[in-house]
Design a protein around this motif. Structure first.
Motif, PDB file in Angstrom:
ATOM      1  N   MET A   1       1.794 -10.627   7.468  1.00 13.54           N
ATOM      2  CA  MET A   1       2.399  -9.518   6.735  1.00 13.54           C
ATOM      3  C   MET A   1       1.630  -8.232   7.014  1.00 13.54           C
ATOM      4  O   MET A   1       0.402  -8.225   6.976  1.00 13.54           O
ATOM      5  N   ASP A   2       2.338  -7.148   7.292  1.00 11.75           N
ATOM      6  CA  ASP A   2       1.687  -5.870   7.539  1.00 11.75           C
ATOM      7  C   ASP A   2       1.062  -5.330   6.261  1.00 11.75           C
ATOM      8  O   ASP A   2       1.532  -5.626   5.141  1.00 11.75           O
ATOM      9  N   TRP A   3       0.012  -4.469   6.448  1.00  8.23           N
ATOM     10  CA  TRP A   3      -0.700  -3.979   5.267  1.00  8.23           C
ATOM     11  C   TRP A   3       0.167  -3.111   4.346  1.00  8.23           C
ATOM     12  O   TRP A   3      -0.024  -3.176   3.115  1.00  8.23           O
ATOM     13  N   GLN A   5       3.230  -3.605   3.472  1.00  8.91           N
ATOM     14  CA  GLN A   5       3.954  -4.538   2.622  1.00  8.91           C
ATOM     15  C   GLN A   5       3.031  -5.171   1.591  1.00  8.91           C
ATOM     16  O   GLN A   5       3.383  -5.324   0.415  1.00  8.91           O
ATOM     17  N   LEU A   8       2.250  -2.645  -1.045  1.00 12.81           N
ATOM     18  CA  LEU A   8       3.415  -2.439  -1.909  1.00 12.81           C
ATOM     19  C   LEU A   8       3.546  -3.565  -2.932  1.00 12.81           C
ATOM     20  O   LEU A   8       3.829  -3.324  -4.113  1.00 12.81           O
ATOM     21  N   ILE A   9       3.322  -4.797  -2.480  1.00 10.45           N
ATOM     22  CA  ILE A   9       3.434  -5.939  -3.391  1.00 10.45           C
ATOM     23  C   ILE A   9       2.360  -5.860  -4.480  1.00 10.45           C
ATOM     24  O   ILE A   9       2.654  -6.012  -5.681  1.00 10.45           O
TER      25      ILE A   9
END
Length: 437
Positions: A1-3, A5, A8-9
């Protein structure tokens, strides 16, 4: 997963839960669990999270927090605070605005003996507001000095928030406490100047009345009996650290002991005062530690997901100087302060801010003082500044949040002016820590 994302989570989850009214501690715990399940391998990550959390709140550097809280509560409930105000009151006579000046002087002294902005503001409101209303002071001359001076306890040692900031940001706690002395005193002087300007512009805002200054003999006696002995508390908390004779934890313990000794000498140490002080200290400390339990591990999850390094790389990719980046961090704190409490703001921003501070070559102690001032600023910023709500609660019937915010605005300006002075002259904050070393 890109940073982006991952950020954001995690960050988005915290904001959404807080906006939904979930208690801060539980919001952090919930997001931590989700983050561990996604980024740290499921149940094995949960076990690691529990181990890290227990180690965080059992660290020795957090011991001054409950001790400073007990010290301030004992000082208030045993009546020692009233003795200080009575002694200062004898010196002012009938000068116009005397009660506003008394609020700043007494509140600054109490800030050195309390450690809690909420306790400082509540005490000033309960002591000063009824008399100021009776004397016909306008609301902004009542609430402004109380709000401004109440927040001084956040920067003048012993500051519980400074202890938490130093512990969580890996800053020398003793040096950070000492670094707040000069900025705090300068801020108090700015408040006095502000009051003088306000009275000059509107003399009716603080009506004069007949009140003779006490004879010199009475003033000297009042200071000798009610003020000078409080120097024992100041020396126990500040002097021992400054001289290098005690750690912050040891000085906090000596501070509690000195308040107990003074209360015994004045014959005001009752079981009722002890029970109230311990009960209120326990409630606040438990709340703080529960938030720390949930939020301290949040920075670890944030780092493990790659969000911290990604945010740091993104922030440092801009071709701007340290002062522009500092301004961006301060604006972030001010905006967050409109919606969050100070401890939550620290937990949310420190994992990102401290690597930025290191990458820009800024002094961490100096930045700690600036951040404390920004956190103090956020206490009085609408719509959710905690001191604003406290002032509405202790204010006269019909007091609105807008009135309180307008009264606080000039004092917010004083804090901004002090931050500017610290940027121009960092030695204001660093002189005493350098002297201590």
């Amino acid at each position: 997963m890109d940073w982006p994302q991952a950020a954001l989570i995690l960050l988005g989850g915290i904001v959404i839960l807080m906006a939904a009214g979930v208690p801060v501690a539980f919001a952090f715990l919930a997001v931590n669990i989700v983050g561990v399940l996604i980024f740290m391998g499921g149940m094995a990550g949960i076990d690691q999270l529990v181990d890290n959390a227990s180690g965080t709140i059992t660290t020795f550097t957090l011991v001054p927090v409950p001790l400073f809280m007990i010290m301030g509560e004992l000082f208030f409930h045993t009546g020692l605070a009233m003795r200080v105000f009575d002694a200062l009151d004898k010196c002012l006579g009938g000068i116009r605005g005397r009660l506003s000046y008394l609020t700043v002087g007494g509140g600054t002294l109490f800030a050195t003996l309390s450690g809690s902005s909420m306790a400082n503001t509540a005490m000033l409101g309960s002591l000063m507001m009824p008399e100021m209303l009776k004397r016909g002071y306008k609301k902004h001359m009542i609430m402004g000095p109380i709000l401004g001076t109440g927040g001084l306890a956040m920067i003048i040692p012993p500051s519980t928030l400074a202890v938490l900031l130093g512990s969580l940001a890996r800053i020398d706690v003793g040096a950070l406490l000492i670094a707040g002395i000069l900025p705090g005193l300068i801020l108090a002087v700015l408040y006095v100047v502000l009051i003088r300007i306000q009275i000059a512009r509107d003399p009716d805002a603080a009506p004069g009345y007949a009140a003779e200054r006490a004879p010199l003999g009475q003033i000297v006696k009042a200071f000798a009996v009610n003020v000078l002995p409080m120097g024992l508390v100041v020396f126990s908390v500040i002097g021992l650290i400054l001289l290098g004779w005690a750690t912050p934890t040891e000085s906090a313990a000596f501070g509690v002991l000195s308040v107990v000794i003074l209360a015994l000498l004045y014959r005001s140490l009752t079981w009722t005062a002890i029970v109230k002080a311990l009960t209120e200290s326990l409630a606040v400390t438990a709340m703080m530690f529960l938030i720390i339990l949930g939020s301290s591990t949040f920075s670890q999850v944030l780092a493990f997901s790659g969000a911290t390094s990604g945010l740091l790389g993104w922030a440092t990719s801009f071709d701007v100087g340290p002062h522009v980046m500092l301004l961006a961090m301060l604006l972030t704190l001010v905006v967050l302060g409109m919606f969050m409490d100070q401890l939550s703001m620290m937990m949310l921003t420190l994992p990102i801010f401290m690597p930025l501070v290191a990458s820009m070559g800024l002094d961490p102690i100096w930045f700690g003082v600036v951040m404390l001032l920004a956190l103090e600023l956020s206490l009085a910023t609408p719509p959710f500044g905690m001191l604003l709500f406290l002032m509405v609660g202790v204010g006269p019937p019909g007091t609105t949040l807008g009135e309180v915010a307008r009264a606080a605005a000039p004092y917010i300006g004083c804090t901004l002016l002090l931050i500017g002075l610290l940027v121009l002259f960092p030695q204001i904050a660093l002189f005493l820590p350098t002297l201590m070393n």
